[in-house]
Design a protein around this motif. Structure first.
Motif, PDB file in Angstrom:
ATOM      1  N   ASN A   1       0.596  -1.150   0.287  1.00 14.76           N
ATOM      2  CA  ASN A   1      -0.131  -0.070  -0.141  1.00 14.76           C
ATOM      3  C   ASN A   1       0.590   1.343   0.172  1.00 14.76           C
ATOM      4  O   ASN A   1       0.149   2.497   0.173  1.00 14.76           O
ATOM      5  CB  ASN A   1      -1.103   0.509   0.907  1.00 14.76           C
ATOM      6  N   GLU A   2       2.023   1.034   0.285  1.00 17.93           N
ATOM      7  CA  GLU A   2       3.176   2.857   0.219  1.00 17.93           C
ATOM      8  C   GLU A   2       3.768   2.664  -1.421  1.00 17.93           C
ATOM      9  O   GLU A   2       3.770   3.448  -1.572  1.00 17.93           O
ATOM     10  CB  GLU A   2       4.532   1.619   1.280  1.00 17.93           C
ATOM     11  N   VAL A   3       3.951   1.159  -1.787  1.00 18.67           N
ATOM     12  CA  VAL A   3       4.374   1.486  -3.281  1.00 18.67           C
ATOM     13  C   VAL A   3       3.301   2.079  -4.011  1.00 18.67           C
ATOM     14  O   VAL A   3       4.130   2.414  -5.491  1.00 18.67           O
ATOM     15  CB  VAL A   3       5.260   0.356  -3.604  1.00 18.67           C
ATOM     16  N   VAL A   4       2.212   2.037  -4.398  1.00 19.83           N
ATOM     17  CA  VAL A   4       1.056   2.487  -5.479  1.00 19.83           C
ATOM     18  C   VAL A   4       1.216   3.421  -5.039  1.00 19.83           C
ATOM     19  O   VAL A   4       0.639   4.610  -3.949  1.00 19.83           O
ATOM     20  CB  VAL A   4      -0.194   1.835  -4.992  1.00 19.83           C
ATOM     21  N   GLY A   5       0.938   4.220  -6.084  1.00 20.85           N
ATOM     22  CA  GLY A   5       1.334   6.136  -6.736  1.00 20.85           C
ATOM     23  C   GLY A   5       2.336   6.169  -6.038  1.00 20.85           C
ATOM     24  O   GLY A   5       2.755   8.043  -6.405  1.00 20.85           O
ATOM     25  N   THR A   6       2.985   5.529  -5.930  1.00 20.53           N
ATOM     26  CA  THR A   6       4.756   6.413  -5.824  1.00 20.53           C
ATOM     27  C   THR A   6       5.262   6.158  -7.970  1.00 20.53           C
ATOM     28  O   THR A   6       4.314   6.130  -8.886  1.00 20.53           O
ATOM     29  CB  THR A   6       5.904   5.625  -5.422  1.00 20.53           C
ATOM     30  N   LEU A   7       6.491   7.334  -7.988  1.00 20.16           N
ATOM     31  CA  LEU A   7       6.906   6.750  -9.339  1.00 20.16           C
ATOM     32  C   LEU A   7       8.028   6.941  -9.426  1.00 20.16           C
ATOM     33  O   LEU A   7       8.758   7.354  -8.302  1.00 20.16           O
ATOM     34  CB  LEU A   7       6.626   8.742  -9.467  1.00 20.16           C
ATOM     35  N   SER A   8       8.638   6.251 -10.158  1.00 21.36           N
ATOM     36  CA  SER A   8       9.902   5.230 -10.143  1.00 21.36           C
ATOM     37  C   SER A   8       9.905   4.763 -11.645  1.00 21.36           C
ATOM     38  O   SER A   8       8.909   4.774 -12.528  1.00 21.36           O
ATOM     39  CB  SER A   8       9.793   3.805  -9.201  1.00 21.36           C
ATOM     40  N   SER A   9      11.000   4.583 -11.805  1.00 21.16           N
ATOM     41  CA  SER A   9      11.536   4.018 -13.289  1.00 21.16           C
ATOM     42  C   SER A   9      11.552   2.276 -13.491  1.00 21.16           C
ATOM     43  O   SER A   9      11.291   2.210 -14.790  1.00 21.16           O
ATOM     44  CB  SER A   9      13.015   4.708 -14.067  1.00 21.16           C
ATOM     45  N   SER A  10      11.611   2.056 -12.194  1.00 20.66           N
ATOM     46  CA  SER A  10      11.726   0.667 -12.007  1.00 20.66           C
ATOM     47  C   SER A  10      10.716   0.139 -10.879  1.00 20.66           C
ATOM     48  O   SER A  10      10.132   0.711 -10.002  1.00 20.66           O
ATOM     49  CB  SER A  10      13.373  -0.098 -11.949  1.00 20.66           C
ATOM     50  N   LEU A  11      10.930  -0.995 -10.884  1.00 23.30           N
ATOM     51  CA  LEU A  11      10.114  -1.913  -9.362  1.00 23.30           C
ATOM     52  C   LEU A  11      10.211  -2.927  -9.357  1.00 23.30           C
ATOM     53  O   LEU A  11      10.182  -3.796 -10.310  1.00 23.30           O
ATOM     54  CB  LEU A  11       8.320  -2.157 -10.369  1.00 23.30           C
ATOM     55  N   GLU A  12      11.015  -3.412  -7.810  1.00 23.62           N
ATOM     56  CA  GLU A  12      11.344  -4.682  -7.650  1.00 23.62           C
ATOM     57  C   GLU A  12      10.363  -5.036  -6.513  1.00 23.62           C
ATOM     58  O   GLU A  12      10.482  -4.600  -5.337  1.00 23.62           O
ATOM     59  CB  GLU A  12      12.869  -4.412  -7.494  1.00 23.62           C
ATOM     60  N   GLY A  13      10.281  -6.268  -6.573  1.00 23.97           N
ATOM     61  CA  GLY A  13       9.383  -7.243  -5.550  1.00 23.97           C
ATOM     62  C   GLY A  13      10.240  -8.894  -4.528  1.00 23.97           C
ATOM     63  O   GLY A  13      10.177  -8.716  -5.506  1.00 23.97           O
ATOM     64  N   ASN A  14       9.916  -8.373  -3.695  1.00 26.67           N
ATOM     65  CA  ASN A  14      10.603  -9.831  -2.872  1.00 26.67           C
ATOM     66  C   ASN A  14       8.990 -10.447  -2.657  1.00 26.67           C
ATOM     67  O   ASN A  14       8.405  -9.853  -1.784  1.00 26.67           O
ATOM     68  CB  ASN A  14      11.094  -9.591  -2.181  1.00 26.67           C
ATOM     69  N   PHE A  15       8.953 -11.604  -2.768  1.00 26.75           N
ATOM     70  CA  PHE A  15       7.978 -12.524  -2.158  1.00 26.75           C
ATOM     71  C   PHE A  15       8.561 -13.900  -1.894  1.00 26.75           C
ATOM     72  O   PHE A  15       9.258 -14.480  -2.192  1.00 26.75           O
ATOM     73  CB  PHE A  15       7.239 -12.960  -3.256  1.00 26.75           C
ATOM     74  N   LYS A  16       7.503 -14.286  -1.021  1.00 29.65           N
ATOM     75  CA  LYS A  16       7.451 -15.984  -0.429  1.00 29.65           C
ATOM     76  C   LYS A  16       6.606 -16.863  -0.916  1.00 29.65           C
ATOM     77  O   LYS A  16       5.211 -16.400  -0.887  1.00 29.65           O
ATOM     78  CB  LYS A  16       7.182 -15.397   1.616  1.00 29.65           C
ATOM     79  N   VAL A  17       6.667 -17.307  -1.310  1.00 29.55           N
ATOM     80  CA  VAL A  17       6.208 -18.362  -1.984  1.00 29.55           C
ATOM     81  C   VAL A  17       6.071 -19.986  -1.445  1.00 29.55           C
ATOM     82  O   VAL A  17       7.066 -20.363  -1.058  1.00 29.55           O
ATOM     83  CB  VAL A  17       6.616 -18.220  -3.480  1.00 29.55           C
ATOM     84  N   PHE A  18       5.329 -20.432  -1.694  1.00 25.76           N
ATOM     85  CA  PHE A  18       4.286 -21.224  -1.064  1.00 25.76           C
ATOM     86  C   PHE A  18       3.899 -22.442  -1.339  1.00 25.76           C
ATOM     87  O   PHE A  18       3.202 -22.394  -2.793  1.00 25.76           O
ATOM     88  CB  PHE A  18       3.063 -21.562  -0.091  1.00 25.76           C
ATOM     89  N   VAL A  19       4.932 -23.778  -1.568  1.00 26.44           N
ATOM     90  CA  VAL A  19       5.347 -25.000  -3.046  1.00 26.44           C
ATOM     91  C   VAL A  19       4.623 -25.773  -2.294  1.00 26.44           C
ATOM     92  O   VAL A  19       4.575 -26.515  -1.218  1.00 26.44           O
ATOM     93  CB  VAL A  19       6.260 -25.213  -2.847  1.00 26.44           C
ATOM     94  N   GLY A  20       2.871 -26.337  -2.939  1.00 28.37           N
ATOM     95  CA  GLY A  20       2.873 -28.053  -2.080  1.00 28.37           C
ATOM     96  C   GLY A  20       2.373 -29.282  -3.388  1.00 28.37           C
ATOM     97  O   GLY A  20       3.339 -28.903  -4.547  1.00 28.37           O
ATOM     98  N   ASN A  21       2.101 -30.003  -2.733  1.00 28.65           N
ATOM     99  CA  ASN A  21       1.709 -31.580  -3.417  1.00 28.65           C
ATOM    100  C   ASN A  21       1.060 -31.093  -4.325  1.00 28.65           C
ATOM    101  O   ASN A  21      -0.249 -31.019  -4.900  1.00 28.65           O
ATOM    102  CB  ASN A  21       1.461 -31.864  -2.481  1.00 28.65           C
TER     103      ASN A  21
END
Length: 482
Positions: free
Chosen positions: A146-166
């Motif tokens: 909610n902080e990054v939406v509405g900002t100005l930038s030439s790039s956007l990078e994100g870090n995620f937790k991914v949950f892998v199952g069977n």
């Protein structure tokens, strides 16, 4: 706003929880919730799809009969056990740095992270979901969504937790509902939906560990800064306690479960007078006698193992000193007597039970507000936010024709006197009064006829009928006196 229904099914190791909600705008009303003993599920994984489908079919048909609907699609939860937690990242270069970063770009970045993450065994693994941890732009790092939406930038990078199952677990889910001819509207990763149904925003922001103690699995989801930072599952929970009682007392699993629910408790020293009671199990001679205190000691030992495993994963997360809101215990196992005080005693954290928050109304029993209903309720709330379509069909209402009110009217062959004959006599005008001939009375022919009551005519008909009868009575009396 058009009214719609949402149906959710919690496929637990000991019970299926079926919930149906009526949604109208922001109003959510739970119109059906019932738990049915499950089959074919072990540690939240589907071990026998055919048995699970047969038992689930009975539960769904019962709900359809009671609500007079047909369930076409449902939302379900994915298994909570055998889930691996990995990290992923993605980066995009924006074509126009002067445009605001939109929520759509953030979602596209999350999708990119899921698509590009290399699964070690794609044939056996599948991604259950991803949770954004932080975002970076040209001038800032460690921003939340909610902080990054509405900002100005030439790039956007994100870090995620991914949950892998069977993958086989989700394949079995599809198999079950294909057999039932019911579509799966959406599959939810349960720790997320349960958290939003149980935890407050302040708890998630300040740091809290949500402990979901089910029948086959205990899960640990840690929130900090409003984001799920860590997840782990323990492959034992309430069902192992039942098996311990069954083994130690040499009784059936069903009876052991009933004894656990009725007399089970942790911390034998806090049972007071209850610890002196002895249960006499009347199956067949010789009768078994089991002290309540002994049952409590069995339960206490296993509960301590569960709590120690939970604390191990909290320590592994590295967030053990960030849990300002302590621990929240939910799931069916949270209802075990003295379990919450035992967790508090061993962990040193503040502990409370996690009930569904009052974000809905209910026209069913109190079971919908229990800790065991949090998964089914959480999926309903999530489906409403995701604007999923109507999950049921309803029979068309056929309006029955209104019955015409019938009144009884007497029809007779007697000639009634007119009002003038009734009120005036000839002697008042000085005329001789002739000896009247007594008319021969004929037996009246009376027939009762039913006619529809119509507005404006029913009252007048009754009035003139009364007038006619009164006139006849006065005329007959006058003739008798003469």
């Amino acid at each position: 706003m058009e009214e719609k229904y949402i149906a959710s099914i919690d496929l637990g190791s000991s019970k299926f929880g079926l919930c149906v909600a009526r949604v109208n705008g922001e109003d959510i009303q739970i119109v059906y919730y019932k738990e049915t003993p499950s089959e074919g599920i072990r540690t939240s994984l589907i071990s026998n799809p055919m048995k699970a489908a047969n038992r689930l079919k009975e539960a769904i048909r019962e709900a359809e009969r009671e609500l007079m609907i047909q369930i076409l699609q449902v939302v379900v939860g994915m298994p909570r056990s055998e889930v691996a937690q990995v990290t992923a990242s993605a980066r995009i270069e924006r074509t126009n740095a002067d445009d605001y970063i939109s929520s759509e770009e953030v979602q596209n970045l999350k999708s990119m992270a899921l698509e590009t993450y290399p699964l070690s065994n794609p044939d056996r693994q599948i991604m259950y979901g991803a949770v954004a941890q932080s975002f970076s732009i040209d001038d800032e790092i460690q921003l939340v969504e909610n902080e990054v939406v509405g900002t100005l930038s030439s790039s956007l990078e994100g870090n995620f937790k991914v949950f892998v199952g069977n993958r086989s677990a989700t394949t079995a889910l599809d198999k079950i509902f294909n057999q039932l001819d019911i579509a799966i509207a959406k599959k939810y990763f349960l720790p997320e939906v349960v958290a939003h149904a149980v935890l407050t925003e302040d708890e998630m922001a300040g740091g809290v560990a949500l402990i979901d103690v089910g029948a086959g699995v205990t899960s640990v989801a840690i929130y900090h800064g409003g984001i799920m930072r860590y997840y782990a599952s323990i492959p034992f929970a309430g069902k192992v306690i039942t098996n311990d009682i069954r083994t130690e007392c040499s009784i059936s699993e069903d009876l052991a479960e009933k004894i656990k629910r009725r007399f089970g408790a942790c911390i034998p020293g806090k049972l007071a007078s209850l610890s002196e009671k002895v249960l006499q199990i009347r199956l067949e001679p010789p009768y078994k006698e089991v002290p309540v205190r002994y049952i409590s000691e069995i339960i206490d030992c296993r509960c301590r193992e569960i709590i120690e495993a939970v604390l191990y994963y909290i320590q592994e997360s590295g967030l053990q000193n960030s849990l300002r809101s302590g621990l929240v215990i939910t799931g069916g196992g949270a209802e075990l007597a003295n379990f919450v005080p035992l967790v508090k005693e061993i962990s040193g954290y503040e502990v409370r039970k996690g009930y569904p928050r009052y974000m809905f109304s209910a026209s069913v029993g109190s079971g919908v507000y229990s800790t065991g209903a949090t998964s089914a309720i959480g999926m309903v709330l999530a489906a409403k936010e995701d604007h999923l379509p109507d999950c049921v069909t309803r029979p068309e209402k056929v309006e029955e024709p209104a019955e015409e009110e019938m009144i009884e009217v007497e029809v007779t062959n007697e000639t009634p006197s007119t009002p003038d004959e009734m009120l005036f006599a000839p002697e008042e005008f000085g005329e001789p009064i002739p000896e009247p001939e007594k008319p021969k009375k004929q037996p009246p022919m009376t027939k009762k006829v039913k006619v529809p009551k119509k507005e404006g005519t029913g009252i007048l008909s009754i009035f003139w009928s009364k007038v006619e009868k009164t006139a006849l009575n006065i005329y007959d009396k006058a003739n008798e006196e003469e």
